[in-house]
Design a protein around this motif. Structure first.
Motif, mmCIF file in Angstrom:
data_model
loop_
_atom_site.group_PDB
_atom_site.id
_atom_site.type_symbol
_atom_site.label_atom_id
_atom_site.label_comp_id
_atom_site.label_asym_id
_atom_site.label_seq_id
_atom_site.Cartn_x
_atom_site.Cartn_y
_atom_site.Cartn_z
ATOM 1 N N TYR A 1 0.852 -1.187 0.000
ATOM 2 C CA TYR A 1 0.000 0.000 0.000
ATOM 3 C C TYR A 1 0.890 1.240 0.000
ATOM 4 C CZ TYR A 1 -3.159 -3.688 1.402
ATOM 5 O OH TYR A 1 -3.860 -4.870 1.438
ATOM 6 N N GLY B 1 -8.106 1.447 -2.775
ATOM 7 C CA GLY B 1 -7.338 1.885 -1.625
ATOM 8 C C GLY B 1 -7.891 1.232 -0.372
ATOM 9 N N TYR C 1 -3.791 5.010 0.812
ATOM 10 C CA TYR C 1 -3.183 3.679 0.805
ATOM 11 C C TYR C 1 -3.666 2.920 -0.426
ATOM 12 C CZ TYR C 1 -1.874 4.355 5.720
ATOM 13 O OH TYR C 1 -1.339 4.823 6.902
ATOM 14 N N GLU C 2 -3.235 3.344 -1.615
ATOM 15 C CA GLU C 2 -3.579 2.624 -2.834
ATOM 16 C C GLU C 2 -2.753 1.339 -2.899
ATOM 17 O OE1 GLU C 2 -5.901 3.400 -5.275
ATOM 18 O OE2 GLU C 2 -6.547 4.862 -3.756
ATOM 19 N N CYS C 3 -3.379 0.275 -3.357
ATOM 20 C CA CYS C 3 -2.712 -1.033 -3.369
ATOM 21 C C CYS C 3 -2.079 -1.320 -4.730
ATOM 22 C CB CYS C 3 -3.720 -2.131 -3.036
ATOM 23 S SG CYS C 3 -2.953 -3.753 -2.831
#
Length: 514
Positions: free
Chosen positions: A305, A346, A452-454
């Motif tokens: 993330y 996210g 928190y983009e994955c």
């Protein structure tokens, strides 16, 4: 529960059989090393008594170190995986082995030793032909205790990315699958009992002194060694006859969605390339253990993330936003790593409070919570209390100080909230349990938590060796929404589906898997 566990073992036996084999391998290697090293140490200190007290004191001290702490101490030196697990298990197995050997050797009747010396026996002959045979029953008893303990303790190896049945236990806890936890625990117990039974048989045979019994014992020993040799040959032969394809080592954190994404990666890579994928599921400590293992080459690929990478890996301050992604990518490049394949969803942090608590205090925002936090207990996973963007930073940003906190596994937070053991918990926005939980999610009114983009972090060296891997990972760009991920988590945690099945079903729905 009994029926569910039996059905799970029957339908997923290939999964459990693989873990059982890994458990046996890790345990037996540690046991063998402990028997050799501990046995020699016990003999030496029985012969030179001055060394006995300090040697036993050191081993006793090592034995008192909690297993989690021992694993944490070893990771910087031996990394994550089987090697660290074997070292830790060997250290814990040394005490019963050394003590049993020392006790057995020291308690041999002095009169017998004197008689052996009087008959002209050398020190070596007395040791090998008199002391060791007489001490053997005590040594065997120590070995039996040590073996059972080691097999049971090997379950914790999964915490640092090693294999074994602990994987099933930890995964069951994380995904709310009690049957899997029970199945893993049951197999460990059965393995320990079977091995103890075999060693008990060996111990009884060793005590038999007749010539016929000794001949039978020799035949049994030869047969046992031959069986072990055949087993080793069967394990090694396929790899010698047909070299295995190149393997991509994927790691996942101990979270349901990471289990799902790990299987997505496996399905796609093995379908679209000639590469094989080896997944290490649920590495304890998450980023703090996986990322160093990536840099050292123990792992090749894992889902991460962006906000976590910014704070925990690059040690950057401030609140991360996706506008800073190029800086994030540049920082990872310096470490020989790249972000490839951003999933599209996210998964940020949030705080949820029990509904009755929210109604009692009129809580809607984090600022509201800060006013009454001193009366409440917060529950969160271990790394939240240590992160740069975790508990301390949150407390400072909102002037928030909880009356008490409790550390727990990710899979247990909602249970703690429901049972009243925690009044507030740290959640993830894609949690499968969130939609059905007795909880109110509060608003982060000061926008404390970053984005928190994955996406996937992969070693540049691996991309250079296997350029086809980049195209596979890019297929995952924008394929999953936050709603999609929450639904998949729900299917695993609440409907009892396997992460493997959920992953493949979703990929097929997107036309990515044949």
């Amino acid at each position: 529960m009994v029926a569910e566990t039996w059905n799970l073992l029957a339908t997923r036996w290939d999964f459990f059989a693989g873990l059982l084999l890994e458990h046996i391998q890790i345990s037996l290697l540690a046991i063998f090393i402990a028997i050799v090293v501990g046995g020699i140490a016990g003999i030496l200190i029985s012969e030179w008594q001055r060394a006995a007290r300090p040697t036993l004191a050191v081993i006793n001290f090592l034995y008192t170190i909690p297993s989690i702490s021992m694993l944490g101490f070893l990771i910087p030196f031996s990394g994550v995986g089987d090697a660290t697990a074997v070292i830790a298990l060997t250290i814990y197995a040394l005490l019963p082995m050394v003590r049993a050997t020392y006790t057995g050797m020291s308690n041999v009747d002095p009169a017998i030793l004197e008689a052996a010396t009087g008959m002209g026996g050398t020190r070596w002959q007395t040791l090998v032909r008199v002391k060791l045979p007489l001490a053997l029953p005590v040594i065997m008893s120590g070995i039996r205790n040590m073996v059972v303990m080691t097999i049971a303790l090997a379950g914790i190896a999964s915490f640092i990315g090693a294999g074994g049945l602990g994987v099933a236990i930890y995964r069951g806890i994380t995904t709310n699958n009690a049957a899997m936890t029970v199945a893993g625990s049951l197999l460990i117990a059965l393995l320990a009992l079977v091995v103890d039974f075999v060693l008990g048989f060996v111990e009884r045979r060793v005590k038999m002194r007749s010539r016929a019994a000794k001949r039978t014992n020799r035949r049994l020993a030869v047969g046992g060694l031959a069986a072990c040799g055949v087993a080793v040959a069967c394990a090694l032969l396929p790899g010698l006859v047909a070299p295995a394809p190149a393997t991509i080592r994927v790691a996942t954190k101990p979270m349901t969605e990471q289990y799902i994404m790990g299987n997505m990666l496996k399905d796609l890579i093995e379908q679209d390339t000639n590469l094989k994928v080896d997944i290490t599921q649920g590495v304890g400590g998450g980023t703090s253990n996986i990322e160093p293992a990536m840099e050292s080459g123990d792992f090749d690929l894992y889902p991460e993330y962006t906000g976590t990478g910014w704070a925990m890996v690059l040690k950057k301050g401030g609140t991360y936003s996706e506008d800073e992604f190029y800086q994030l990518q540049a920082g990872y490049k310096e470490k020989g790593l790249s972000w490839v394949g951003m999933y599209g969803f996210g998964n940020t942090y949030g705080i949820a409070v029990r509904k009755d608590v929210a109604e009692r205090y009129g809580l809607k925002t984090y600022s509201d919570l800060a006013k009454v936090a001193g009366k409440l207990r917060l529950g969160a996973e271990a790394d939240f209390f240590e992160r740069e963007d975790g508990y301390d930073a949150l407390s400072k940003a909102y002037g928030m100080k909880f009356g008490s906190t409790m550390q727990m596994d990710i899979g247990l937070k909602y249970d703690a909230l429901e049972q009243g053991q925690a009044d507030a918990i740290v959640i993830f926005t894609t949690d499968g349990k969130l939609s059905k939980a007795n909880a109110t999610v509060l608003e982060d009114d000061r926008h404390f938590f970053p984005s928190y983009e994955c996406g996937n972090v992969v070693r540049d060296e691996v991309l250079q060796e296997h350029p086809e891997l980049r195209d596979v990972l890019k297929k995952l760009d924008g394929t999953i929404t936050e709603t999609d991920m929450a639904q998949m988590n729900y299917e695993v945690e609440e409907e009892g589906k396997d992460p493997e099945d959920v992953a493949s079903t979703y990929l097929r729905s997107k036309g990515l898997l044949k």
